[in-house]
Write a protein that holds these residues in place. Sequence first.
Motif, PDB file in Angstrom:
ATOM      1  N   LYS A  42       1.272  -1.531   0.096  1.00 35.60           N
ATOM      2  CA  LYS A  42       0.249  -0.431   0.224  1.00 35.60           C
ATOM      3  C   LYS A  42       0.941   0.918   0.072  1.00 35.60           C
ATOM      4  CE  LYS A  42      -3.910   3.297   0.486  1.00 35.60           C
ATOM      5  NZ  LYS A  42      -4.365   3.087  -0.652  1.00 35.60           N
ATOM      6  N   CYS A  81      -9.837  -5.055   5.853  1.00 35.25           N
ATOM      7  CA  CYS A  81     -11.988  -5.030   6.143  1.00 35.25           C
ATOM      8  C   CYS A  81     -12.427  -3.165   5.607  1.00 35.25           C
ATOM      9  CB  CYS A  81     -11.776  -4.326   7.927  1.00 35.25           C
ATOM     10  SG  CYS A  81     -10.743  -5.253   8.902  1.00 35.25           S
ATOM     11  N   ILE A  94     -11.771  -1.097   4.166  1.00 35.55           N
ATOM     12  CA  ILE A  94     -12.032  -0.032   5.010  1.00 35.55           C
ATOM     13  C   ILE A  94     -10.929   1.491   3.835  1.00 35.55           C
ATOM     14  CG2 ILE A  94     -11.429   2.350   6.146  1.00 35.55           C
ATOM     15  CD1 ILE A  94     -12.789  -0.065   8.465  1.00 35.55           C
ATOM     16  N   VAL A  95      -9.070   0.479   3.783  1.00 33.99           N
ATOM     17  CA  VAL A  95      -8.617   0.679   2.939  1.00 33.99           C
ATOM     18  C   VAL A  95      -8.186   0.020   1.112  1.00 33.99           C
ATOM     19  CG1 VAL A  95      -6.004   2.005   2.163  1.00 33.99           C
ATOM     20  CG2 VAL A  95      -7.135   2.574   4.460  1.00 33.99           C
ATOM     21  N   ASN A  96      -7.960   0.974   0.105  1.00 34.58           N
ATOM     22  CA  ASN A  96      -7.695   0.166  -1.322  1.00 34.58           C
ATOM     23  C   ASN A  96      -6.472  -0.152  -1.098  1.00 34.58           C
ATOM     24  OD1 ASN A  96     -10.478   0.822  -1.995  1.00 34.58           O
ATOM     25  ND2 ASN A  96     -10.229   2.136  -3.591  1.00 34.58           N
ATOM     26  N   TYR A 105     -16.996  -9.194  -1.818  1.00 37.93           N
ATOM     27  CA  TYR A 105     -17.066  -8.316  -0.769  1.00 37.93           C
ATOM     28  C   TYR A 105     -17.840  -8.601   0.186  1.00 37.93           C
ATOM     29  CZ  TYR A 105     -19.894  -5.020  -1.853  1.00 37.93           C
ATOM     30  OH  TYR A 105     -21.331  -4.352  -2.453  1.00 37.93           O
ATOM     31  N   ARG A 106     -18.775  -8.582  -0.303  1.00 38.22           N
ATOM     32  CA  ARG A 106     -20.153  -8.846   0.682  1.00 38.22           C
ATOM     33  C   ARG A 106     -19.952 -10.061   1.469  1.00 38.22           C
ATOM     34  NH1 ARG A 106     -24.923  -5.964  -0.838  1.00 38.22           N
ATOM     35  NH2 ARG A 106     -25.070  -5.227  -2.002  1.00 38.22           N
ATOM     36  N   ARG A 114     -16.661  -9.109   4.407  1.00 40.90           N
ATOM     37  CA  ARG A 114     -16.846  -7.873   5.123  1.00 40.90           C
ATOM     38  C   ARG A 114     -17.849  -8.585   6.612  1.00 40.90           C
ATOM     39  NH1 ARG A 114     -17.060  -2.995   1.953  1.00 40.90           N
ATOM     40  NH2 ARG A 114     -15.410  -3.329   1.064  1.00 40.90           N
ATOM     41  N   LEU A 125     -26.723  -3.567   9.754  1.00 37.45           N
ATOM     42  CA  LEU A 125     -25.740  -2.224   8.577  1.00 37.45           C
ATOM     43  C   LEU A 125     -24.782  -4.389   7.838  1.00 37.45           C
ATOM     44  CD1 LEU A 125     -24.938   0.109   7.314  1.00 37.45           C
ATOM     45  CD2 LEU A 125     -22.947   0.322   9.189  1.00 37.45           C
ATOM     46  N   PHE A 126     -24.610  -4.828   9.227  1.00 37.91           N
ATOM     47  CA  PHE A 126     -23.918  -6.294   8.527  1.00 37.91           C
ATOM     48  C   PHE A 126     -25.155  -6.632   7.460  1.00 37.91           C
ATOM     49  CE2 PHE A 126     -19.249  -5.592   9.018  1.00 37.91           C
ATOM     50  CZ  PHE A 126     -19.504  -4.785   9.772  1.00 37.91           C
ATOM     51  N   TYR A 129     -16.241   4.227   9.573  1.00 45.33           N
ATOM     52  CA  TYR A 129     -15.583   3.103   9.591  1.00 45.33           C
ATOM     53  C   TYR A 129     -16.314   1.655   9.422  1.00 45.33           C
ATOM     54  CZ  TYR A 129     -15.845   0.981  14.277  1.00 45.33           C
ATOM     55  OH  TYR A 129     -16.705   0.376  15.241  1.00 45.33           O
ATOM     56  N   GLU A 130     -17.601   2.267  10.112  1.00 46.18           N
ATOM     57  CA  GLU A 130     -18.273   0.932  10.236  1.00 46.18           C
ATOM     58  C   GLU A 130     -19.344   0.625   8.740  1.00 46.18           C
ATOM     59  OE1 GLU A 130     -21.850   1.139  13.408  1.00 46.18           O
ATOM     60  OE2 GLU A 130     -21.039  -0.938  13.786  1.00 46.18           O
ATOM     61  N   VAL A 131     -19.009   1.777   8.377  1.00 52.59           N
ATOM     62  CA  VAL A 131     -19.988   1.719   6.808  1.00 52.59           C
ATOM     63  C   VAL A 131     -19.372   1.000   6.286  1.00 52.59           C
ATOM     64  CG1 VAL A 131     -21.073   2.782   5.417  1.00 52.59           C
ATOM     65  CG2 VAL A 131     -21.556   3.590   8.034  1.00 52.59           C
ATOM     66  N   MET A 132     -17.961   1.374   5.790  1.00 54.08           N
ATOM     67  CA  MET A 132     -17.238   1.343   4.371  1.00 54.08           C
ATOM     68  C   MET A 132     -16.471  -0.780   4.728  1.00 54.08           C
ATOM     69  SD  MET A 132     -17.149   4.260   3.626  1.00 54.08           S
ATOM     70  CE  MET A 132     -15.239   3.700   2.410  1.00 54.08           C
ATOM     71  N   SER A 133     -16.376  -0.879   5.975  1.00 53.86           N
ATOM     72  CA  SER A 133     -16.132  -2.602   6.332  1.00 53.86           C
ATOM     73  C   SER A 133     -17.888  -3.075   6.432  1.00 53.86           C
ATOM     74  CB  SER A 133     -15.422  -2.302   7.927  1.00 53.86           C
ATOM     75  OG  SER A 133     -16.390  -2.248   8.407  1.00 53.86           O
ATOM     76  N   ALA A 134     -18.614  -2.767   5.900  1.00 56.70           N
ATOM     77  CA  ALA A 134     -19.786  -3.358   5.992  1.00 56.70           C
ATOM     78  C   ALA A 134     -20.045  -3.818   4.698  1.00 56.70           C
ATOM     79  CB  ALA A 134     -20.823  -2.894   6.187  1.00 56.70           C
ATOM     80  N   ILE A 148     -21.663  -3.797   2.274  1.00 53.70           N
ATOM     81  CA  ILE A 148     -23.242  -2.884   1.544  1.00 53.70           C
ATOM     82  C   ILE A 148     -22.790  -2.365   0.379  1.00 53.70           C
ATOM     83  CG2 ILE A 148     -22.245  -1.826   3.692  1.00 53.70           C
ATOM     84  CD1 ILE A 148     -25.059  -0.196   3.181  1.00 53.70           C
ATOM     85  N   SER A 149     -23.262  -2.244  -0.909  1.00 56.93           N
ATOM     86  CA  SER A 149     -22.535  -1.029  -1.589  1.00 56.93           C
ATOM     87  C   SER A 149     -23.209   0.144  -1.660  1.00 56.93           C
ATOM     88  CB  SER A 149     -23.624  -2.342  -2.912  1.00 56.93           C
ATOM     89  OG  SER A 149     -24.946  -1.263  -2.918  1.00 56.93           O
ATOM     90  N   LYS A 173     -16.079   3.774  -6.108  1.00 57.32           N
ATOM     91  CA  LYS A 173     -15.710   2.377  -6.896  1.00 57.32           C
ATOM     92  C   LYS A 173     -13.750   3.243  -7.152  1.00 57.32           C
ATOM     93  CE  LYS A 173     -15.213   1.508 -12.351  1.00 57.32           C
ATOM     94  NZ  LYS A 173     -14.647  -0.308 -11.112  1.00 57.32           N
ATOM     95  N   THR A 174     -13.968   4.784  -7.247  1.00 55.97           N
ATOM     96  CA  THR A 174     -11.983   4.951  -6.714  1.00 55.97           C
ATOM     97  C   THR A 174     -11.923   4.851  -5.221  1.00 55.97           C
ATOM     98  OG1 THR A 174     -12.777   6.975  -6.492  1.00 55.97           O
ATOM     99  CG2 THR A 174     -12.348   6.037  -9.237  1.00 55.97           C
ATOM    100  N   GLY A 175     -13.192   5.335  -4.324  1.00 53.79           N
ATOM    101  CA  GLY A 175     -12.423   5.674  -2.978  1.00 53.79           C
ATOM    102  C   GLY A 175     -12.066   6.872  -2.814  1.00 53.79           C
ATOM    103  N   ARG A 233     -11.223   5.813   0.238  1.00 58.70           N
ATOM    104  CA  ARG A 233     -10.668   4.928   0.933  1.00 58.70           C
ATOM    105  C   ARG A 233      -9.262   4.799   0.321  1.00 58.70           C
ATOM    106  NH1 ARG A 233     -15.548   1.460  -1.021  1.00 58.70           N
ATOM    107  NH2 ARG A 233     -15.987  -0.195   1.117  1.00 58.70           N
ATOM    108  N   GLN A 234      -9.003   5.732   0.125  1.00 57.72           N
ATOM    109  CA  GLN A 234      -7.555   6.063  -0.217  1.00 57.72           C
ATOM    110  C   GLN A 234      -6.100   6.226   1.320  1.00 57.72           C
ATOM    111  OE1 GLN A 234      -8.688   9.546  -3.027  1.00 57.72           O
ATOM    112  NE2 GLN A 234      -8.446   8.207  -4.272  1.00 57.72           N
TER     113      GLN A 234
END
Lengths: 312, 253
Positions: free
Chosen positions: A16, A56, A58-60, A77-78, A81, A109-110, B90-95, B97-98, B246-248, B252-253
């Motif tokens: 990364k 997780c 959160i980061v690409n 990812y579904r 995660r 949410l999950f 963080y929670e939404v990003m790690s869930a 969910i599209s 899509k790109t974050g 997500r960067q």
Amino acid sequence: MSQSSQTIVSISDLSKTYANGYQALKHVSLDIQRGEILALLGPNGAGKTTLISIICGIVNASSGTVTVGGHDIVSAYRITRGMIGLVPQELTLGAFDTVWNTLSFSRGLFGKKPNPAYIEALLKDLSLWDKKNSVLMALSGGMKRRVLIGKALSHEPTVLFLDEPTAGVDVELRKDMWALVRRLRESGVTIILTTHYIEEAEAIADRVGVINHGELLLVDDKLALMHKLGKRQMIIELETPLSAVPAELVAWGLELSEDGKELVYTYDPHKSNTGVNGLLQVINTAGLPVKDLRTTQTSLEEIFVSLVNKRS
Amino acid sequence: MNTYAIRVIYKQEMMRAWETLLQSFASPVLSTSLYFVVFGSAIGSRIQHVEGVSYGSFIVPGLMMLALLTQSIANASFGIFFPKFTGAIYEVMSAPISFLEIILGYVGAAATKSFIIGLIILITASFFVPLHIAHPVWMVAFLVLTCISFSLFGFIIGLWADDFEKLQLIPLLVITPLVFLGGSFYSVSMLPPAWQTVTLFNPVVYLISGFRWSFFEVSDVSVAVSLSVVLVFLAACLLTVWWMFKTGYRLRQ
């Protein structure tokens, strides 16, 4: 690294580089086994949180792949995660929600349907049941930390990431957390924790990984690591202080303490001939009056410091 | 589709509005009522009819749009910015969910709040001026489309902003002037010809014009053009959010 059926998380050649050019991870590869507690040790900025954040979602990642339960974290990812729970390093909670609502929110949410009985059991297990209607901003730091754990467990994950879970918490709560982590492992949850506290890894981890400057320096069984890299010291307390190591003992590589009252002999306890017997005989022959004898084992912390310093 | 996630996000955002009822609903209604008192009753009584409609009634669609646009943007941008600010995102990003499900939750709630505000303002307006809605279905359609597209726009601002100043920047410096200069209080035909041409570059003109047509069957531009502009804006916002996820970008960067 080959991926066995026991592997729950597989990280392959993961790198990364952030937009500002900082390279947080450099070609990290790691397999995490189902049901184990893996402790990732490393100083600040080592790349621990980046590694967890990528797994997780959160980061690409810049390059490399990660699978969880055999599924790719990007294309599936579904699934991945849904298997993961994350307890972040910071106390990142909303202010006005109640404890009950925030756990119920996390579960939904999950993608899990409401299950008040499970949330109730979870809150009781975390000693938060009597706070279920309290707003988050009214809770102490330790309680907020437990709420974050509750949120991470609300959707019944099989892999739990704890990013420095006991940072800033008191000793009693830290021990409670360790007990909770052990209970979770017994229930089949795989746990990956990052920590600054070596004693934490020493107390609860099955395996230890050391990460620094974005590189995974080593991953090994905790006991094997201490066995391989751990040294033992015999401390010989003298009746009368010495000004220098006597000539007949120089060959043993002894160190004399500053006050001249202790001689320290470092040896490998796993060698067939540790040299302890021979040294004691020479001391006896030399007529050095010995007051006391004791041995100490190198801690994981000393191993960690030595490794990090060596690679730096 | 992760319907549970959509539901909990939507419910959480709507709960936030109910918990801050005065700020969420009473405040825009009060400020719009003041506009009616000042422009509709006090000044409006001395102004002749505009395009055959009394001035007090004429400004109703414009005032509704003014409230809808500012509230849609404020609700949606704050809804996503606040968890970013606190770190709870963080929670939404790690869930699991599209981006579409995230939009349905956050933007859906923001648009719902704006829609409710729009209806409350309409009811409030009816106490001050006589109102007749010529095309109620089209009125609701414009109302819904505006709420959704500007909530999406607000969502983009919330994703983009990394501090409170940036969060306020576009609504204050871009949106408010565009709405005021977009024919809220006047007909574009009342402007000198040169300014009429300039005004046509303001996308809000098309919104207000179409919305006003649904009330009084009078418009500055054709209804088809108005509807097309709203739909193009909606599509552009959707594409932008899709690209950001899509790109974050900023996430997500």
